[in-house]
Design an enzyme around this catalytic site. Structure first.
Site, PDB file in Angstrom:
ATOM      1  N   ARG A 107       0.805  -1.220   0.000  1.00 49.36           N
ATOM      2  CA  ARG A 107       0.000   0.000   0.000  1.00 49.36           C
ATOM      3  C   ARG A 107       0.842   1.275   0.000  1.00 49.36           C
ATOM      4  NH1 ARG A 107      -5.292   0.007   3.587  1.00 49.36           N
ATOM      5  NH2 ARG A 107      -5.785   1.476   1.905  1.00 49.36           N
ATOM      6  N   HIS A 181      -8.233  -1.932  12.331  1.00 52.17           N
ATOM      7  CA  HIS A 181      -8.201  -0.475  12.347  1.00 52.17           C
ATOM      8  C   HIS A 181      -9.245   0.028  13.343  1.00 52.17           C
ATOM      9  CE1 HIS A 181      -6.421   0.374   8.060  1.00 52.17           C
ATOM     10  NE2 HIS A 181      -5.499   0.475   8.990  1.00 52.17           N
ATOM     11  N   CYS A 275     -14.149   3.427   5.442  1.00 53.57           N
ATOM     12  CA  CYS A 275     -12.891   3.149   4.737  1.00 53.57           C
ATOM     13  C   CYS A 275     -12.844   3.853   3.381  1.00 53.57           C
ATOM     14  CB  CYS A 275     -12.691   1.646   4.549  1.00 53.57           C
ATOM     15  SG  CYS A 275     -12.301   0.757   6.070  1.00 53.57           S
TER      16      CYS A 275
END
Length: 282
Positions: A107, A181, A275
């Protein structure tokens, strides 16, 4: 809720919730795929329908705009299949953008793309030495930042974020890898109200949440496991995964207006409404 005594009989009054127009950034899932597995939701053996993911994402985009919110688009880049999860790319407060430093190399290119996009729009990019995954783990609630750690964001980055933004940071340890998260385990509903899934947090983090937010909504396992806490709220309207029906009922009882959004295809990558949404906090 508040209780009043009318005619001798106590009555429960639902608080009035006020919406505030917001500014968001999103990235279309043009190149979305599950090509690697970096969280428990991802399974490379399960096929992904990118066209369906795009149609679902477009409904989320149009819902924001129908509610009057401003949405800017970040151009997707081939080879970055998770870029649709725009919230992970930065924390933007005022004119300062704390750019993500991702835990996984797959990422890393997203951070570069976000830094370039934010710079072109007049934001001042800032960088932490330690890993941080943007609004995946850094959520603004009123005048504080709730910061998750345990799986992605490095606890040491919290002090850096406090210095860069000028806002106090409350650190919360995550202990269940399915909730990797903070924005998968906790939802910011307005400047003083949150909802969360207690088993996702360490005992110390749960105690901190209960003392800081005594009126928080505690969400059950069925809704949490549907990624139901991955929401975006404007203070009144709460866009949440359509499958989180129990949480939707809790929101209604608390005076919010839940709006279910089906992002089931994007859930295959471990993300949902929040997200996909980077808030540009003013």
């Amino acid at each position: 809720m508040t209780i009043s005594d009318v005619g001798g009989a106590p009555a429960v009054t639902t608080p009035r919730r006020a919406a505030r127009l917001r500014r968001y950034a999103m990235t279309a899932p043009t190149f979305f795929a599950v090509e690697y597995a970096i969280n428990p939701w991802m399974d490379t053996s399960v096929p992904v329908d990118t066209a369906l993911a795009t149609r679902q994402w477009e409904i989320l985009l149009s819902t924001y705009r129908d509610l009057g919110h401003a949405v800017e688009l970040i151009e997707p880049i081939a080879g970055l299949p998770d870029m649709v999860y725009a919230a992970n790319g930065a924390l933007v407060v005022g004119d300062r953008a704390v750019v993500a430093r991702f835990a996984f190399p797959q990422r890393a290119g997203e951070a570069v793309a976000h830094a370039e996009w934010l710079t072109r729009r007049g934001f001042e990019p800032a960088f932490t030495r330690h890993t941080n995954e943007g609004q995946g783990d850094l959520l603004v609630v009123g005048s504080i930042i709730l910061a998750g750690y345990g799986f992605r964001t490095d606890r040491r980055a919290h002090d850096e974020v406090a210095h860069l933004t000028g806002l106090p940071v409350v650190s919360l340890e995550l202990v269940d890898p399915r909730f990797y998260h903070l924005d998968t385990a906790l939802a910011v509903l307005d400047d003083s109200t949150v909802a969360y899934y207690p088993p996702a947090f360490s005992p110390q983090a749960r105690a901190r949440l209960r003392s800081t937010f005594p009126d928080a909504i505690e969400v059950g396992s069925a809704d949490a496991y549907a990624l139901g806490l991955n929401v975006v709220s404007d203070g009144r309207h709460v866009l949440l995964p359509a499958a989180a029906t129990g949480f939707a009922d809790q929101l209604s009882q608390a005076g919010f207006e839940p709006i279910g959004i089906d992002l089931s295809e994007l859930l295959k990558g471990g993300g949902s409404v929040k997200c996909c949404t980077l808030e540009l906090y003013s």
